[in-house]
Write an enzyme that holds these catalytic residues in place. Structure first.
Site, PDB file in Angstrom:
ATOM      1  N   THR A 121       0.809  -1.215   0.000  1.00 31.49           N
ATOM      2  CA  THR A 121       0.000   0.000   0.000  1.00 31.49           C
ATOM      3  C   THR A 121       0.832   1.249   0.000  1.00 31.49           C
ATOM      4  O   THR A 121       2.002   1.235   0.323  1.00 31.49           O
ATOM      5  CB  THR A 121      -0.796  -0.002   1.325  1.00 31.49           C
ATOM      6  OG1 THR A 121      -1.611  -1.129   1.346  1.00 31.49           O
ATOM      7  CG2 THR A 121      -1.631   1.230   1.507  1.00 31.49           C
ATOM      8  N   ASP A 155      -4.031   4.583  -1.703  1.00 31.03           N
ATOM      9  CA  ASP A 155      -4.268   3.991  -3.019  1.00 31.03           C
ATOM     10  C   ASP A 155      -5.380   2.953  -2.844  1.00 31.03           C
ATOM     11  O   ASP A 155      -5.975   2.852  -1.777  1.00 31.03           O
ATOM     12  CB  ASP A 155      -2.976   3.353  -3.551  1.00 31.03           C
ATOM     13  CG  ASP A 155      -2.644   2.072  -2.825  1.00 31.03           C
ATOM     14  OD1 ASP A 155      -2.493   1.037  -3.494  1.00 31.03           O
ATOM     15  OD2 ASP A 155      -2.541   2.105  -1.582  1.00 31.03           O
ATOM     16  N   ARG A 212      -5.247  -0.551  -4.203  1.00 32.62           N
ATOM     17  CA  ARG A 212      -4.918  -1.907  -4.677  1.00 32.62           C
ATOM     18  C   ARG A 212      -4.708  -2.846  -3.507  1.00 32.62           C
ATOM     19  O   ARG A 212      -3.960  -2.536  -2.579  1.00 32.62           O
ATOM     20  CB  ARG A 212      -3.644  -1.860  -5.524  1.00 32.62           C
ATOM     21  CG  ARG A 212      -3.153  -3.236  -5.976  1.00 32.62           C
ATOM     22  CD  ARG A 212      -1.867  -3.153  -6.763  1.00 32.62           C
ATOM     23  NE  ARG A 212      -2.096  -2.644  -8.116  1.00 32.62           N
ATOM     24  CZ  ARG A 212      -1.131  -2.513  -9.029  1.00 32.62           C
ATOM     25  NH1 ARG A 212       0.098  -2.836  -8.725  1.00 32.62           N
ATOM     26  NH2 ARG A 212      -1.400  -2.039 -10.219  1.00 32.62           N
ATOM     27  N   LYS A 241      -9.319   1.811   1.640  1.00 31.97           N
ATOM     28  CA  LYS A 241      -8.359   1.697   2.737  1.00 31.97           C
ATOM     29  C   LYS A 241      -8.511   2.775   3.793  1.00 31.97           C
ATOM     30  O   LYS A 241      -7.781   2.765   4.789  1.00 31.97           O
ATOM     31  CB  LYS A 241      -6.927   1.751   2.185  1.00 31.97           C
ATOM     32  CG  LYS A 241      -6.667   0.601   1.241  1.00 31.97           C
ATOM     33  CD  LYS A 241      -5.234   0.549   0.793  1.00 31.97           C
ATOM     34  CE  LYS A 241      -5.116  -0.439  -0.348  1.00 31.97           C
ATOM     35  NZ  LYS A 241      -3.777  -0.540  -0.878  1.00 31.97           N
ATOM     36  N   GLY A 262      -0.791  -3.074   5.553  1.00 36.08           N
ATOM     37  CA  GLY A 262      -0.431  -4.334   6.191  1.00 36.08           C
ATOM     38  C   GLY A 262      -1.445  -5.393   5.815  1.00 36.08           C
ATOM     39  O   GLY A 262      -1.973  -5.408   4.717  1.00 36.08           O
ATOM     40  N   SER A 301       4.145  -0.091   1.687  1.00 38.11           N
ATOM     41  CA  SER A 301       5.307  -0.384   0.844  1.00 38.11           C
ATOM     42  C   SER A 301       5.703   0.819  -0.002  1.00 38.11           C
ATOM     43  O   SER A 301       6.849   0.986  -0.371  1.00 38.11           O
ATOM     44  CB  SER A 301       5.019  -1.588  -0.049  1.00 38.11           C
ATOM     45  OG  SER A 301       3.839  -1.350  -0.782  1.00 38.11           O
ATOM     46  N   ASP A 336       5.824   2.030  -6.909  1.00 37.67           N
ATOM     47  CA  ASP A 336       5.815   0.844  -6.066  1.00 37.67           C
ATOM     48  C   ASP A 336       4.902  -0.200  -6.700  1.00 37.67           C
ATOM     49  O   ASP A 336       3.778   0.105  -7.076  1.00 37.67           O
ATOM     50  CB  ASP A 336       5.321   1.210  -4.657  1.00 37.67           C
ATOM     51  CG  ASP A 336       5.157  -0.011  -3.793  1.00 37.67           C
ATOM     52  OD1 ASP A 336       4.125  -0.102  -3.098  1.00 37.67           O
ATOM     53  OD2 ASP A 336       6.058  -0.868  -3.811  1.00 37.67           O
ATOM     54  N   SER A 359       1.437  -0.971  -4.888  1.00 39.71           N
ATOM     55  CA  SER A 359       0.356   0.024  -4.835  1.00 39.71           C
ATOM     56  C   SER A 359      -0.111   0.310  -6.238  1.00 39.71           C
ATOM     57  O   SER A 359       0.664   0.245  -7.198  1.00 39.71           O
ATOM     58  CB  SER A 359       0.852   1.336  -4.224  1.00 39.71           C
ATOM     59  OG  SER A 359       1.576   1.096  -3.055  1.00 39.71           O
TER      60      SER A 359
END
Lengths: 189, 277
Positions: B44, B60, B62, B76, B90, B172, B209, B212
């Site tokens: 994330t 984000d 995903r 999220k 997480g 991440s 990243d 994400s």
């Protein structure tokens, strides 16, 4: 680190918290107030030390109300020691308790990993402490004034932050005396 | 005579029957030849920023299961209380359940105190719960809200440590987002500037990243109102096909044509009604 002088204590810490190689917080305040004139310097696992400090703050506050007078630094140190020793297998926390009380003036107690408790005039702790034992042992003189102590602490912390990868950010200092607490921050600028 | 085992009715509580089987499977993974299913993590980018009138939270959308995207548009940013929202990175289940639990407890607390809940209270509840579980609950949270003492922003780590800061990133993609913040953050920004900053930080996470992606959700919390902008920016829309590989009728010329009819007889016909009650 913490240093006693006549009339109080000077405490200082760096401001870096890391998760592995990433700096999670570059402006951490590791000097945590436990009571009006009692602070603790936290090192080791942030989660463990925050949880312990919160628990001791609660216990000491309760104790202070029961006593109806400010609690002793030795009491605070013992509360830390009690928790750190009892749960020594689960915790990773090195704590320096420093403050001023009416009975014994400025005091510094160290509670390293494992849960020992001892009173010392100067205490250093944390990953960067290994680099400055030599400097502290040679530079410290008994009977330094408040400003001397501030200078000494700032110097020692800067040297440690220079050499240790896990230490850095700003230098946070605090002077605890009969008159209360005065805080300073020394940035790179 | 063989004894028959009667099916016992569920008595309630957790059924530990599968734990032994799971332990056996885990021990024999190499013999089985296939891997065990992994947790659905939300690789994330989440972040938050304190501006002049309040806080802006961004995330984000995903959710990944290993290297496969499990959900292209998951939410999220979780509700904690009318004035407090929490982004979670997480393990998806952990963040969802933890925020719901604290939200429920906070509502009861708020009814008991007869006051709007404070962000510091939510922070304490979350950190004490996560510390109790010693990091086994994989929830890294960005908690933000506005209460009687002004706007507050906390980052909470799975082991239970918290930091109170003017801008935070987690997940991440946090390094990419933090790079944007460190470059352009100023204290006391205006709302539009803050929204643009958060949007750009999440976009940095999304494009740099792998964990994400998809859209950017924003949540603006001020003293008077909450704007839950979902989606705020659809940064990754599915492309429209510009060509077609189908050949038109008559592309291939027909030279000869031979038709052979297949004669089929109906042998059996049965009707099975579907139970549509």
């Amino acid at each position: 680190m913490a240093v006693e002088f006549d009339g109080g204590v000077v405490i200082g810490a760096d401001s870096r918290t890391t998760t592995g190689a990433y700096v999670a917080n570059r402006v951490t305040d590791k000097l945590t107030p436990i009571h009006h004139s009692i602070f603790c310097c936290r090192s080791g696992s942030a989660a463990d030390t925050q949880a312990i400090a919160d628990a001791v703050t609660y216990q000491l506050g309760f104790h202070g109300i029961e006593l109806n007078e400010p609690p002793l630094v030795q009491t605070a140190a013992n509360l830390f020691r009690e928790m750190c020793y009892r749960y020594r297998e689960e915790l990773m926390a090195g704590i320096i308790v420093a403050g001023w009380d009416r009975r014994r003036g400025g005091q510094v107690y160290t509670v390293p990993v494992g849960g020992m408790l001892t009173r010392q005039p100067v205490c250093v702790g944390g990953s960067g402490s290994s680099y400055i034992y030599g400097f502290v042992d040679s530079s410290y003189r008994a009977g330094m004034s408040k400003d001397d102590c501030l200078q000494f602490t700032a110097q020692a912390l800067s040297l440690a932050m220079e050499r240790d990868g896990s230490s850095g950010g700003v230098v946070r200092l605090a002077v605890i005396s009969e008159n209360g607490v005065e805080r300073h921050v020394i940035t790179g600028k | 005579m063989a004894t028959l085992s009667v099916c016992q009715p569920q008595l309630g509580g957790f059924s530990f029957e599968n734990c032994k089987r799971n332990a056996l499977l885990e021990a024999n993974v190499t013999n089985l030849g296939c891997g065990l299913p992994s947790f659905r993590k939300t690789g994330t980018t989440i972040c938050g920023v304190v501006y002049k009138d309040g806080v802006v939270l961004g995330a984000d959308t995903r959710a990944t299961e290993g290297m496969v995207v499990a959900d292209k548009n998951c939410s999220k940013i979780h509700y904690i209380s009318p004035n407090i929202y929490c982004c979670g990175a997480g393990t998806a289940a952990d963040t969802e359940m933890t925020t719901q639990l604290i939200s429920s407890n906070l509502e009861l607390h708020s009814l008991s105190t007869n006051r709007l809940p404070r962000v510091a209270t939510a922070n304490r509840m979350l950190k004490q719960m996560l510390f109790r579980y010693q990091g086994y609950i994989g929830a890294a949270l960005v908690l933000g809200g506005v209460d009687c003492n002004g706007p507050h922003l906390y980052s909470i780590y799975p082991h239970g440590s918290t930091d109170k800061l003017p801008y935070v990133t987690m997940g991440s993609g946090s390094l990419a987002a933090m790079a944007v913040f460190e470059d352009r953050y100023r204290p006391n920004m205006e709302e539009e500037e803050a929204k643009r900053l958060v949007r750009d930080a999440i976009a940095a996470g999304i494009f740099n990243d792998l964990g994400s992606g998809s859209n950017i959700d924003l949540c603006v919390i001020t003293k008077d109102r909450v704007d839950y902008l979902r989606p705020h920016d659809q940064a990754n829309q599915k492309g429209v096909r510009s060509g077609d590989y189908k050949y038109k009728h008559g592309t291939t010329g027909i030279l000869t044509k031979a038709v052979t009819p297949l004669l089929l007889d109906v042998v059996e016909e049965s009707v099975q009604t579907m139970d549509t009650s």
